[in-house]
Design a protein around this motif. Structure first.
Motif, PDB file in Angstrom:
ATOM      1  N   THR A 260       1.147  -1.293   0.232  1.00  0.00           N
ATOM      2  CA  THR A 260      -0.025   0.062  -0.163  1.00  0.00           C
ATOM      3  C   THR A 260       0.954   1.106   0.142  1.00  0.00           C
ATOM      4  O   THR A 260       2.047   1.181   0.480  1.00  0.00           O
ATOM      5  N   MET A 261       0.134   2.311  -0.582  1.00  0.00           N
ATOM      6  CA  MET A 261       1.054   3.681  -0.459  1.00  0.00           C
ATOM      7  C   MET A 261       1.722   3.772   0.943  1.00  0.00           C
ATOM      8  O   MET A 261       0.712   4.104   1.867  1.00  0.00           O
ATOM      9  N   GLY A 262       3.013   4.036   0.938  1.00  0.00           N
ATOM     10  CA  GLY A 262       3.428   4.688   2.301  1.00  0.00           C
ATOM     11  C   GLY A 262       3.591   3.495   3.204  1.00  0.00           C
ATOM     12  O   GLY A 262       3.857   3.446   4.357  1.00  0.00           O
ATOM     13  N   ALA A 263       3.587   2.285   2.873  1.00  0.00           N
ATOM     14  CA  ALA A 263       3.591   1.093   3.704  1.00  0.00           C
ATOM     15  C   ALA A 263       4.964   1.043   4.618  1.00  0.00           C
ATOM     16  O   ALA A 263       4.887   0.513   5.437  1.00  0.00           O
ATOM     17  N   LEU A 264       6.122   1.697   3.939  1.00  0.00           N
ATOM     18  CA  LEU A 264       7.228   1.200   4.472  1.00  0.00           C
ATOM     19  C   LEU A 264       8.008   2.741   4.737  1.00  0.00           C
ATOM     20  O   LEU A 264       9.301   2.835   4.565  1.00  0.00           O
ATOM     21  N   THR A 265       7.201   3.885   4.819  1.00  0.00           N
ATOM     22  CA  THR A 265       7.626   5.268   4.984  1.00  0.00           C
ATOM     23  C   THR A 265       7.174   5.799   6.310  1.00  0.00           C
ATOM     24  O   THR A 265       6.168   5.231   6.726  1.00  0.00           O
ATOM     25  N   GLY A 266       7.805   6.928   6.869  1.00  0.00           N
ATOM     26  CA  GLY A 266       7.451   7.775   7.967  1.00  0.00           C
ATOM     27  C   GLY A 266       7.365   6.658   8.977  1.00  0.00           C
ATOM     28  O   GLY A 266       8.377   6.195   9.688  1.00  0.00           O
ATOM     29  N   ASP A 267       6.112   6.704   9.753  1.00  0.00           N
ATOM     30  CA  ASP A 267       6.050   5.706  11.023  1.00  0.00           C
ATOM     31  C   ASP A 267       6.461   4.377  10.508  1.00  0.00           C
ATOM     32  O   ASP A 267       6.498   3.431  11.453  1.00  0.00           O
ATOM     33  N   ASN A 268       6.180   3.954   9.351  1.00  0.00           N
ATOM     34  CA  ASN A 268       6.139   2.516   9.191  1.00  0.00           C
ATOM     35  C   ASN A 268       7.655   2.127   8.783  1.00  0.00           C
ATOM     36  O   ASN A 268       7.749   1.147   7.936  1.00  0.00           O
ATOM     37  N   ALA A 269       8.648   3.115   8.772  1.00  0.00           N
ATOM     38  CA  ALA A 269       9.800   3.001   8.106  1.00  0.00           C
ATOM     39  C   ALA A 269      10.809   1.914   8.843  1.00  0.00           C
ATOM     40  O   ALA A 269      10.151   1.242   9.997  1.00  0.00           O
ATOM     41  N   MET A 270      11.630   1.113   8.027  1.00  0.00           N
ATOM     42  CA  MET A 270      12.386   0.160   8.467  1.00  0.00           C
ATOM     43  C   MET A 270      13.475   0.947   9.548  1.00  0.00           C
ATOM     44  O   MET A 270      13.656   2.126   9.483  1.00  0.00           O
ATOM     45  N   HIS A 271      14.170   0.250  10.395  1.00  0.00           N
ATOM     46  CA  HIS A 271      15.038   0.686  11.226  1.00  0.00           C
ATOM     47  C   HIS A 271      16.420  -0.225  11.464  1.00  0.00           C
ATOM     48  O   HIS A 271      16.334  -1.517  11.300  1.00  0.00           O
ATOM     49  N   ALA A 272      17.457   0.683  11.682  1.00  0.00           N
ATOM     50  CA  ALA A 272      18.691   0.045  11.629  1.00  0.00           C
ATOM     51  C   ALA A 272      19.581   0.842  12.582  1.00  0.00           C
ATOM     52  O   ALA A 272      19.106   1.856  12.889  1.00  0.00           O
ATOM     53  N   ASN A 273      20.994   0.446  12.766  1.00  0.00           N
ATOM     54  CA  ASN A 273      21.852   1.329  13.634  1.00  0.00           C
ATOM     55  C   ASN A 273      23.100   1.465  13.032  1.00  0.00           C
ATOM     56  O   ASN A 273      23.700   0.555  12.150  1.00  0.00           O
ATOM     57  N   VAL A 274      23.975   2.445  13.063  1.00  0.00           N
ATOM     58  CA  VAL A 274      25.152   2.591  12.347  1.00  0.00           C
ATOM     59  C   VAL A 274      25.979   1.391  12.693  1.00  0.00           C
ATOM     60  O   VAL A 274      26.183   1.148  14.109  1.00  0.00           O
ATOM     61  N   GLY A 275      26.764   0.976  11.642  1.00  0.00           N
ATOM     62  CA  GLY A 275      27.936  -0.158  12.013  1.00  0.00           C
ATOM     63  C   GLY A 275      27.086  -1.523  11.733  1.00  0.00           C
ATOM     64  O   GLY A 275      27.892  -2.572  11.672  1.00  0.00           O
ATOM     65  N   GLU A 276      25.712  -1.328  11.303  1.00  0.00           N
ATOM     66  CA  GLU A 276      24.993  -2.761  11.261  1.00  0.00           C
ATOM     67  C   GLU A 276      25.210  -2.949   9.766  1.00  0.00           C
ATOM     68  O   GLU A 276      24.874  -2.139   8.787  1.00  0.00           O
ATOM     69  N   SER A 277      25.248  -4.210   9.320  1.00  0.00           N
ATOM     70  CA  SER A 277      25.429  -4.883   7.838  1.00  0.00           C
ATOM     71  C   SER A 277      23.727  -5.406   7.657  1.00  0.00           C
ATOM     72  O   SER A 277      23.419  -6.104   8.412  1.00  0.00           O
TER      73      SER A 277
END
Length: 378
Positions: A260-277
């Motif tokens: 759906t439109m915006g399914a992976l943006t904004g509040d639905n974004a994916m998350h990671a940390n600096v240094g992670e592959s």
């Protein structure tokens, strides 16, 4: 021994084939376990293999899995329940989706080379259409499509051996015009087959990832009325004729990452940390796409998803072929919001082929620094 060529029909016949199959889908299943009309020459030797139930999850997540396989081959048991449901593509825009496990895209399945994937495919009696599944990762019988066609109120079990490593598409393929229609109504997903000893770079050095994301890129073709407003339909089949007219233009109305439109943006974004592959897996069933991570790169890219091929290094963008899945690994080096999209920017910005990755950590001025803030020109 070949007796007839009946099973070429699902790809060659018209829309009438899936309609004729209602009430007789099981005619495609051969009682000996193989393809109807052919003798079984080799039987599976799976006695003693351990069975592992894999709990499928909603994208962009992947199910729990080992990056390097421990022990010998296993039978990976998965269960998918087909659900026909209305979804809201964007506010006020609705479509009857045909889904694997109720989600668009369908969940990803993870196994290792040499494992067996054993799928129980369930078509509840509350559905209205026959469905099946074509695994691009499998060998024979139209990817399993000829052995999995089930009517509402039926279920079937298919087992196939993971003989090839990589990322692969799966989708519904019930025959004729129903094939693209089911696909563009959400009925597709991916399979990840890892080498038993894990991923490696072009020198054979092992690669590890700290987390993984799975991105399904869909293309929808939604009809509008005379006033330019998207139509809404009472059931799945009601839109078929109108859908076909839009589909024939080859011009999608929406190309969302994640269903759906915006399914992976904004509040639905994916998350990671600096240094992670991070391992990204991305598929498109019908169209080419052009993956690009704004602010980053593909450190290791398997453009066609084949892990037996050495990965390309340091790419800015690449081509995802229609009907395939690709994979890449990137080690995040800076915090902030990254945009992962198809670099057809019209499709990304206007039609939804876009996602966000929010990365936490400390900024590195050695990699990038704003030397002076914006100021009025003197």
């Amino acid at each position: 021994m070949k007796k007839h060529t009946l099973l070429i029909a699902p790809l060659a016949m018209s829309l009438m084939l899936p309609l004729m199959l209602v009430g007789s889908a099981s005619a495609f299943a051969y009682s000996g376990g193989g393809l109807e009309g052919y003798e079984v020459g080799v039987k599976a030797d799976i006695s003693g293999l351990p069975r592992v139930k894999q709990e499928l999850v909603v994208a962009p997540a992947l199910p729990k899995h080992e990056q390097t396989a421990t022990g010998g081959p296993k039978i990976i048991e998965v269960r998918m329940v087909i659900e026909e449901k209305e979804i809201e593509i964007e506010p006020g825009v609705f479509m009857w989706a045909m889904t694997f496990n109720g989600s668009v895209p369908g969940p990803i399945i993870v196994a290792h080379e040499g494992d067996y994937i054993e799928l129980t495919l369930v078509n509840p009696e509350t559905n209205s259409l026959p469905h099946n599944i074509d695994f691009h990762a499998s060998t024979g019988a139209l990817g399993g499509g000829s052995l999995t066609l089930v009517n509402p109120g039926e279920e079937v079990v298919l087992r196939f051996k993971a003989t090839r490593v990589g990322t692969f598409l799966y989708h519904c393929a019930p025959g004729g015009a129903m094939i693209p229609w089911h696909v563009v109504h959400g009925m597709n997903g991916a399979v990840l087959i890892l080498p038993r000893d894990g991923l490696k770079d072009s020198d054979g050095t092992p690669l590890r990832y700290d987390r993984a994301f799975y991105i399904g890129e869909l293309d929808y073709y939604l009809p509008k009325d005379a006033n330019g407003k998207y139509k809404r339909y009472p059931n799945p089949i009601a839109s078929f004729a109108d859908d076909m007219e839009v589909m024939k233009t080859l011009t999608p109305t929406h190309i969302p990452f994640g269903g759906t439109m915006g399914a992976l943006t904004g509040d639905n974004a994916m998350h990671a940390n600096v240094g992670e592959s991070v391992l990204f897996i991305h598929f498109q069933a019908n169209r080419q796409s052009f993956p690009h991570l704004i602010g980053g790169h593909g450190d290791y890219v398997w453009e066609r998803g084949n892990f037996n091929d050495p990965p390309a290094h340091g790419l800015e963008s690449w081509v995802l072929a229609a009907g395939s899945a690709s994979a890449f690994i990137y080690k995040f080096r800076q915090p902030g919001v990254y945009v992962y999209l198809s670099h057809n920017l019209i499709e990304a910005v206007l039609l939804g082929a876009i996602s966000h990755v929010i990365v936490d950590g400390e900024w590195n001025n050695d990699l990038m620094e704003q030397v002076s803030a914006p100021r009025k020109i003197e």
